[in-house]
Design a protein around this motif. Structure first.
Motif, PDB file in Angstrom:
ATOM      1  N   THR A  54       1.060   9.611  -5.363  1.00 56.49           N
ATOM      2  CA  THR A  54       0.939  10.843  -4.723  1.00 56.49           C
ATOM      3  C   THR A  54       2.564  11.498  -4.902  1.00 56.49           C
ATOM      4  OG1 THR A  54       1.717  10.268  -2.534  1.00 56.49           O
ATOM      5  CG2 THR A  54      -0.613  10.474  -3.019  1.00 56.49           C
ATOM      6  N   LYS A  55       3.577  10.669  -5.002  1.00 58.92           N
ATOM      7  CA  LYS A  55       4.960  11.453  -5.190  1.00 58.92           C
ATOM      8  C   LYS A  55       5.274  11.289  -6.761  1.00 58.92           C
ATOM      9  CE  LYS A  55       6.006  12.760  -1.598  1.00 58.92           C
ATOM     10  NZ  LYS A  55       6.537  14.031  -1.647  1.00 58.92           N
ATOM     11  N   THR A  71       0.836  -1.215   0.067  1.00 64.83           N
ATOM     12  CA  THR A  71       0.008  -0.141  -0.084  1.00 64.83           C
ATOM     13  C   THR A  71       0.766   1.307  -0.073  1.00 64.83           C
ATOM     14  OG1 THR A  71      -0.213  -0.028   2.369  1.00 64.83           O
ATOM     15  CG2 THR A  71      -1.873  -1.262   1.133  1.00 64.83           C
ATOM     16  N   THR A  72       1.816   1.203   0.762  1.00 67.34           N
ATOM     17  CA  THR A  72       2.815   2.495   0.734  1.00 67.34           C
ATOM     18  C   THR A  72       3.508   2.698  -0.560  1.00 67.34           C
ATOM     19  OG1 THR A  72       4.676   1.341   1.828  1.00 67.34           O
ATOM     20  CG2 THR A  72       3.490   2.349   3.110  1.00 67.34           C
ATOM     21  N   ALA A  73       3.810   1.469  -1.341  1.00 70.61           N
ATOM     22  CA  ALA A  73       4.364   1.603  -2.673  1.00 70.61           C
ATOM     23  C   ALA A  73       3.290   2.369  -3.606  1.00 70.61           C
ATOM     24  CB  ALA A  73       4.695   0.162  -3.168  1.00 70.61           C
ATOM     25  N   GLU A 104       0.797   4.201  -2.586  1.00 72.91           N
ATOM     26  CA  GLU A 104       0.675   5.349  -2.345  1.00 72.91           C
ATOM     27  C   GLU A 104       1.812   6.380  -2.992  1.00 72.91           C
ATOM     28  OE1 GLU A 104      -1.537   6.813   0.455  1.00 72.91           O
ATOM     29  OE2 GLU A 104      -1.349   8.570  -0.598  1.00 72.91           O
ATOM     30  N   ARG A 105       3.191   5.763  -2.848  1.00 70.78           N
ATOM     31  CA  ARG A 105       4.180   6.592  -3.267  1.00 70.78           C
ATOM     32  C   ARG A 105       4.060   6.812  -4.922  1.00 70.78           C
ATOM     33  NH1 ARG A 105       9.732   7.657  -2.278  1.00 70.78           N
ATOM     34  NH2 ARG A 105      10.819   8.136  -3.989  1.00 70.78           N
ATOM     35  N   ILE A 137      -6.575   2.952  -2.548  1.00 70.57           N
ATOM     36  CA  ILE A 137      -5.846   4.141  -2.815  1.00 70.57           C
ATOM     37  C   ILE A 137      -5.790   4.720  -4.074  1.00 70.57           C
ATOM     38  CG2 ILE A 137      -3.197   5.083  -2.923  1.00 70.57           C
ATOM     39  CD1 ILE A 137      -2.888   2.575  -0.514  1.00 70.57           C
TER      40      ILE A 137
END
Lengths: 346, 439
Positions: free
Chosen positions: B98-99, B90-92, B94-95, B120
């Motif tokens: 959004t990044k 999930t953090t991958a 999100e990155r 996400i």
């Protein structure tokens, strides 16, 4: 107005005499301020997501420390509490339509029950035997999850549950405030009479029993408290991720908690919390070198443990502060005499 | 003091390093496509290889025409690590969103990870085309809450219900061949399914479908997904006089099962799902004992579902020295699904692209893509299965090569026309089975 000024003066006095006297307390105060004020400077959803998850896992790591670090009840199956909290909250939300602010504590009560269920048969076990027995419980629960897929979602988990809050900032604040609150409570517990008994049980259970203390009751209390805090983190995780799946019960989850706690320093509460705040974001930072990410993470952990066997934050504290040999009060390392009893520190 | 200075310097450098790693500079004249998957595993490698081929092919032509300007494709790789850590996945995601600020996302594999990843992407209104996860729930969400989940499309494979249906068609096909060639009056089927929850619906389905096909169930065997010795199960299967073994394996057990069945010359053919048998390394892993093992697959060398297949498979084999698996369908998703719609509408706006994507029928490298609606007429963004659309392949190991044997003169209904893909070969019965049953 006079009362406000009185409390303001009292606050300043506490800050001056209790906080600013020790680097560790200054760092903790700055840490609180940093977390609480961060969204005023950035609302970057990626950064807030990382810190939200970090806060949730910090509760989990601290809860392991409360049980295994302080009481010495080596738990290698801490994912059980996390998973029960996550599944409990998810099922209550999905099937009973209960909102997250109720499902999370109710899920945590489920984890307390799980704590008692494993605590009672494990009372006679110690050390390696206890560790190996506790390791089995999340695996057993995973088997139960797969046995009732209609209820638990099986391999898929329970998805589509309610969000903690609508905005990322609100999610962040919920996780951070709960983490700061619960970790403070855990720290206060360890600093209380109960905490002293927990310590004593770890050091010499027989001596504690000989002193007339019912160690069984205290060990069950430790299992229940740890289960409650881990259950809260599981519930927060489920509502933040909007899914509670078998991954919350995986063996890797149990071991991750142990790594965090040992990296930071066991029997400290602040150590595991600090460790999660170092290691979890570190994994994200290491994304720049994707192929060697896990390897580099392992190297960092091994190097720290090689040179700082008591944990990173204990080592840092010992480098910046020293204990008075007479009154046992901590002083900044640069001082030559104790700030309370003026005894020689060197 | 000098020591403190050094410490502060190291801390400052670490802070700068951390800040820089949380900051990403994005290109403006490129279409950024995030490729997310378990990059340390073959599934993720397939995602990346397929997307790389697509980007190279499109960029070699100058890019995609978006209105007045040509925009090249820029791929952003995200290792979801989803087999080991769902949180990481999930953090991958999100990155990426959004990044890296990608315009589109392709990939995903493990359903438990894809569900939160999907959330996400949807929250950020990014088109996410799933290539790997087959669970129906991913598309059911689109029907239930179209406004939120309309940005999700299934790219490959078709859903698990259709996967089950295809494997039963393969079972019926091979059963009919055995019956006809070996004069077996009633074919007996042994179900060998790894102990995993995903196999349960297939076993239940088999218990109903197999008798309905005029065959008999000889028994059900459930080895561990990571078993290294299955001789006990194989001996029991042999004693049950089964003629056909319906395999349901996605894990490593597929290798020892095939190898030991070959070593023991079990007089029963294997058909169904064996993910290990879909890989080029299967022959070596079974030391040739996996000969005659059949499985469902998406691609095979020399087999053409349509005119696009050959070029894709040949180029993939040449470039990566292996046959593409279904996660390499990121190629088709980018080249055949996304790029033409972007060019047609001249925009990257998902709100404009979605209505066209969900109704468009087009060819991909594994068949014709069309999206289904549910019984109430709501969009599902679910791939259509069946003749003329996507069917997958039945493939069999024949003397070291993976050959296609299905669909070969397949009649989905008595009045329907036959379906045969180019490059199909007849199904081969192992000689030891012929020896035993052919009088």
């Amino acid at each position: 107005m006079g009362i406000i000024l009185y409390y303001l003066r009292k606050l300043l006095s506490v800050i001056k005499n209790e906080v600013l006297v020790l680097p560790s307390r200054v760092v903790v105060a700055l840490f609180f301020l940093f977390l609480l004020l961060l969204p005023l400077f950035t609302e970057d959803p990626y950064l807030l997501r990382i810190l939200t998850l970090t806060s949730i896992f910090a509760i989990l790591a601290a809860s392991w420390d409360l049980l295994s670090g302080f009481t010495g009840q080596m738990n290698f199956g801490h994912a059980l509490f996390f998973g029960v909290g996550a599944y409990g909250a998810a099922m209550l939300n999905k099937y009973a339509g209960i909102p997250p602010w109720s499902t999370i504590p109710l899920g945590a009560l489920g984890a307390v029950l799980a704590g008692l269920v494993i605590g009672i048969p494990c009372l006679r076990l110690r050390g390696t035997y206890l560790a190996l027995t506790t390791l089995a419980f999340p695996i057993i629960l995973m088997g139960i999850v797969f046995a009732f897929p209609d209820l638990t979602g099986g391999e898929l988990g329970i998805s589509g549950i309610a969000r903690l809050a609508r905005s990322r900032v609100a999610n962040y604040y919920i996780a951070v405030v709960v983490m700061l609150g619960l970790c403070t409570i855990m720290w206060k517990i360890t600093d209380s009479n109960t905490g002293i008994i927990f310590h004593a049980i770890r050091e010499d259970e027989l001596a504690v029993r000989a002193s007339g203390i019912n160690t069984t009751r205290y060990k069950l209390l430790a299992f229940s408290l740890s289960g409650f805090f881990a259950g809260i983190s599981g519930g927060l995780y489920a509502h933040f991720m909007r899914i509670a799946g078998p991954s919350t019960l995986e063996v890797s989850m149990s071991f991750q908690v142990v790594i965090w706690a040992i990296f930071g320093g066991v029997a400290t509460i602040y150590g595991p919390v600090g460790a999660v705040f170092v290691l979890f974001p570190l994994m994200e930072v290491l994304r720049f070198w994707q192929d060697y990410r896990i390897l580099m993470f392992a190297c960092v952990v091994l190097l720290i443990l090689l040179y700082m066997p008591d944990g990173l934050f204990r080592w840092l504290r010992d480098k910046t502060e020293k204990e008075c040999p007479r009154c046992k009060i901590r002083n900044v390392a640069m001082r030559h005499t104790c700030r309370i009893c003026t005894a020689q520190l060197d | 003091m000098e020591r403190w200075g050094k410490g502060i310097l190291i801390l400052a450098m670490a802070f700068l390093f951390a800040v820089s790693s949380f900051t990403v500079v994005s290109g403006q004249d490129t279409i950024k496509i995030g490729v997310i998957g378990p990059m340390k595993f073959v599934q993720g490698q397939g995602h990346w290889n397929g997307a790389t081929m697509a980007a190279e092919e499109i960029n070699a032509k100058g890019g995609i025409q978006v209105g007045a300007k040509k925009m090249k494709i820029e791929l952003v790789q995200a290792d979801s690590n989803e087999f080991l850590n769902v949180t990481d996945a999930t953090t991958a995601m999100e990155r990426l969103v959004t990044k890296d600020k990608v315009h589109f996302i392709v990939g995903g594999f493990r359903t438990e990870a894809v569900l939160p990843m999907q959330d996400i992407a949807m929250e950020n209104k990014k088109i996410f085309i799933g290539v790997g996860a087959a669970h129906d729930e991913l598309c059911n969400r689109v029907a239930r809450d179209y406004k939120t989940y309309k940005y999700w499309f299934r790219g490959s494979p078709f859903n698990s219900t259709f996967l089950g249906r295809t494997s039963f068609v393969h079972l019926a096909t091979v059963g009919a061949i055995l019956k006809g060639s070996l004069n077996i009056p009633k074919v007996k089927v042994a179900i060998a399914a790894e102990k995993a929850e995903w196999t349960e619906p297939l076993i239940k389905g088999g218990e109903t479908a197999i008798p309905a096909m005029g065959m008999e169930i000889a028994g059900i065997w459930r080895p561990s997904p990571v078993a290294t010795d299955v001789t006990a199960e194989l001996s029991a299967i042999q004693r049950s006089d089964a003629h056909l073994i319906f395999t349901i394996f996605s894990s490593s057990v597929g290798i020892p099962f095939a190898r030991q069945a070959g070593e023991l010359k079990i007089p029963a053919v294997q058909v169904g799902i064996n993910v290990e048998a879909q890989k080029d390394g299967f022959w070596q892993a079974t030391r040739g004992m996996g000969n005659y093992v059949a499985t469902m697959n998406t691609y095979a060398r020399g087999v053409e579902s349509n005119e696009l297949t050959k070029a894709f498979v040949d180029t993939y084999v040449k470039r990566f020295n292996e046959t593409p698996t279904y996660t390499a369908d990121t190629y088709s998703v980018i080249v055949n699904s996304l790029a033409p719609v972007i060019e047609q509408l001249g925009t990257l706006d998902p709100e404009k692209l979605i209505p066209v994507m969900e109704t468009r029928v087009h060819k991909s490298c594994s068949g014709t893509v069309a999206y289904l609606k549910d019984a109430e007429g709501r969009h599902l963004h679910e791939l259509r299965w069946g003749p003329g659309f996507l069917t997958a392949l039945g493939v069999q190991w024949q003397d070291g090569e993976l050959k296609g044997f299905w669909p070969n003169k397949w009649k989905p209904a008595p009045e329907a026309p036959e379906v045969t893909y180019k490059g199909m070969v007849p199904y081969k019965i192992p000689p030891w089975m012929i020896e035993k049953y052919k009088k």
